[in-house]
Design an enzyme around this catalytic site. Structure first.
Site, short mmCIF file in Angstrom:
data_model
loop_
_atom_site.label_atom_id
_atom_site.label_comp_id
_atom_site.label_asym_id
_atom_site.label_seq_id
_atom_site.Cartn_x
_atom_site.Cartn_y
_atom_site.Cartn_z
NE ARG A 1 -4.16 -1.36 0.16
CZ ARG A 1 -4.29 -2.69 -0.61
NH1 ARG A 1 -3.41 -2.84 -1.46
NH2 ARG A 1 -5.38 -3.47 -0.39
CD GLU B 1 -2.45 3.16 -6.09
OE1 GLU B 1 -3.46 2.58 -6.58
OE2 GLU B 1 -1.34 2.74 -5.76
CG HIS C 1 -2.25 -0.86 -7.72
ND1 HIS C 1 -2.76 -0.12 -6.80
CD2 HIS C 1 -2.42 -2.07 -7.10
CE1 HIS C 1 -3.21 -1.02 -5.87
NE2 HIS C 1 -2.63 -2.16 -5.98
#
Length: 615
Positions: A302, A331, A350
């Protein structure tokens, strides 16, 4: 006792309580239950109902309120889902795939469906649940994190939320290894250079992995899979996870060490911890300063666990040689992000779970959970709870709060290195065991232990499942008391056996970490720490001081806290005998500053102290 995952909800709630030890379990913190029981019984019931429960999910039929033609429910899928999952959904439901909906379009559609399947981009807000007008029964999050779903709103309207936490484990581990190798050999930078027409062999000389020390921070499913793969590359593996079982780490040749030891000796550090209040920006300037100069960092967990400004400073001053990042605090990150554009940083958008196999696995896992929930079956991956019978909840509501507080307290007394192997919960009661349903209390002890140190959401539906997935064994015992059976429980004890404690005063004569609590005037109280009797309300936060019993200690500690503007709301002292060992329990509103902690620690008669967060 493992829950029967296919048992209808009404059967679960009607089942008699178990009187045998429950073998369930844990390895690795989301919001703590902050409720304090109200003297107004109905108000207390409403508050706990909103926090812990949702109406039981009815099986849909052609006569059901959520039914459509041919008795089939409707499922709205708002982001791309693997073909296998869609195929499974279509066997039992009408599936509407509508991607890139605006918030307004989603609110318009949601009142026409019985289930909603999302990934991370769709925000399922309170407004979405309100727009559903009670028809939406299930939200399925195809993945692990559920930050984009308003759990409180879902619970209040009786909508079950399920996720898919296991299918992408291998993909995330493989991506960590890919970033590790790519960073060590400057693959991304060399690729960009060559495509720009340059030939810079000397500039992109890398480092070897064999013989290097890799520290894995967070030894859960993904972390342990990374360890297995890194061992194959000839790396020496250490790990930090204060709640991971030592034997599981040793089985794959990994040594569990303290946080400071891990970061100070590692050549490479791979992050695999959840984002919780205790891990938010854990890797800050102070942490980076303790690392070996030239360390390399990988993060596929994370983004928020790293203070990105601090990382940038460490890259610029050479403390961190390179970083490989798949996740970011924001993000997508800003286009002008200095961290993203840093020459010594390798980045991916990601992609940890982005393999064909993982996407298909996640799709199947979430489809099965959603369909099971629509049929009224328990989902092992549920992240909010069904309705607990009113009469049980009303009677046990203050003990529910006590159980979670005790779990939250006891886990903070564990020192790193040993791991939690088992938990014993002892209920003292004048009730016959058949008249005391402790399932929700067991669930809340598990919740208190696991949620502060993981990203898991624990409730009566998934407590045993979540615990079992983490290797924790829960044993429940009853102590029968003579007295009135009108009071359901006299006290609750929580024991942790075979663990190291960072506060020796909490150890019982048998060597367990032991705490005990009671409900007094509707509020949870701590009444025992190790062998010491105390009496302090479990609200706010707590300081425990283990000391030699001497006059003036209370005044000295209180004076220090007062000067540092720390408000004391309760204080209690328990001792073995005058002038011998004692424990002082102090309820405080704020966490003391480091200076206050140092001053307390410098008092000669205080042997140890610890600050505990109870909310």
């Amino acid at each position: 006792m493992a829950l029967a995952l296919a048992m209808p909800l009404h059967h679960l709630l009607a089942a008699p309580p178990s009187t045998s030890p429950a073998a369930v379990a844990a390895h690795e913190p989301a919001g703590a239950l902050a409720h304090r029981a109200s003297p107004v019984r109905r108000g207390r019931l409403r508050l706990l109902s909103r926090r812990l429960s949702a109406a039981p999910l009815p099986a849909l039929s052609s006569q059901g309120a959520g039914a459509v033609a041919e008795g089939r429910p409707t499922v709205l899928v708002t982001e791309k889902l693997g073909a296998a999952g869609l195929e499974l959904l279509r066997k039992f439901a009408n599936v509407d795939c509508a991607y890139e909906l605006t918030a307004e379009e989603l609110r318009a559609k949601v009142s026409l469906v019985d289930a909603l399947v999302v990934r991370s981009a769709t925000r399922v807000t309170r407004e979405v649940f309100e727009a559903a007008r009670g028809r939406l029964r299930v939200v399925g999050r195809a993945g692990v994190g559920i930050d984009n779903v308003d759990l409180q709103a879902a619970t209040e309207v009786g909508c079950l939320v399920v996720n898919a936490p296991t299918a992408n484990t291998i993909a995330a581990a493989e991506h960590a290894i890919a970033l590790l190798a790519a960073m060590a050999r400057n693959v991304a930078q060399a690729d960009a250079s060559l495509k720009a027409g340059k030939w810079q062999r000397n500039k992109y000389v890398g480092v070897s992995l064999v013989g290097k020390t890799l520290a894995i921070m967070g030894f859960g499913k993904v972390g342990s899979e990374v360890a297995r793969r890194a061992k194959g590359l000839g790396m020496d593996i250490i790990a930090h996870d204060p709640y991971a079982p030592v034997d599981r780490a040793r089985a794959i040749g990994v040594d569990l060490v303290s946080f400071d030891e891990a970061i100070s000796i590692a050549d490479f550090i791979s992050l695999h911890m959840p984002l919780t209040p205790s891990t938010s920006k854990l890797f800050d300037d102070e942490t980076f300063a303790k690392m070996k100069k030239g360390v390399r960092i990988i993060n596929v967990a994370r983004g928020g666990v790293v203070d990105e400004d601090a990382l940038l400073r460490s890259l610029d001053n050479g403390t961190v040689s390179q970083a490989a990042l798949d996740v970011f605090t924001e993000e997508p990150p800003p286009k002008d992000s200095k961290l993203v554009h840093h020459e010594n940083v390798t980045v991916t958008p990601h992609l940890g779970a982005s393999t064909t196999e993982a996407q298909e696995g996640v799709a199947l896992e979430i489809a099965q959970a959603v369909l099971g929930a629509l049929k009224g079956e328990l989902a092992g991956t549920a992240v909010n709870a069904p309705m607990v019978p009113d009469e049980v909840l009303l009677e046990l509501s203050p003990y529910v709060v006590l159980a979670e507080k005790l779990g939250r307290l006891v886990v903070q007394l564990v020192a790193g290195g040993s791991g939690i192997k088992g938990v014993k919960v002892v209920y003292s009661s004048a009730r016959d065991p058949d008249d005391l349903d402790t399932r929700i209390l067991r669930a809340m002890v598990i919740k208190g232990i696991i949620e502060p140190i993981s990203s898991a959401f624990v409730n009566i539906v998934n407590a045993d499942y979540v615990a079992k997935q983490r290797g924790l064994r829960i044993i429940e015992e009853r102590t029968f008391l003579d007295g009135s059976a009108e009071i359901p429980i006299d006290s609750i004890q929580v024991h942790l056996a075979n663990v190291e404690s960072k506060f020796a005063g909490a150890l019982s004569d048998e060597g367990d970490i032991k705490v005990e609590g009671e409900v007094k005037d509707g509020a949870p109280h701590l009444t025992l720490v190790g062998p010491f009797s105390v009496d302090v309300s479990l609200e706010g936060n707590l300081i425990l001081c283990h000391q030699v019993d001497q006059p003036g200690i209370i005044g000295k500690v209180g004076s220090i806290l007062g000067k540092m503007n720390v408000n004391v709301n309760f204080m209690s002292v328990g001792r073995t005998a005058p002038g011998k060992q004692a424990i002082m329990a102090i309820g405080v509103d704020e966490e003391p500053e480091k200076e206050a902690a140092k001053l307390i620690g410098d008092i000669p008669s205080i042997e140890e102290f610890v600050f505990l967060k109870l909310r």
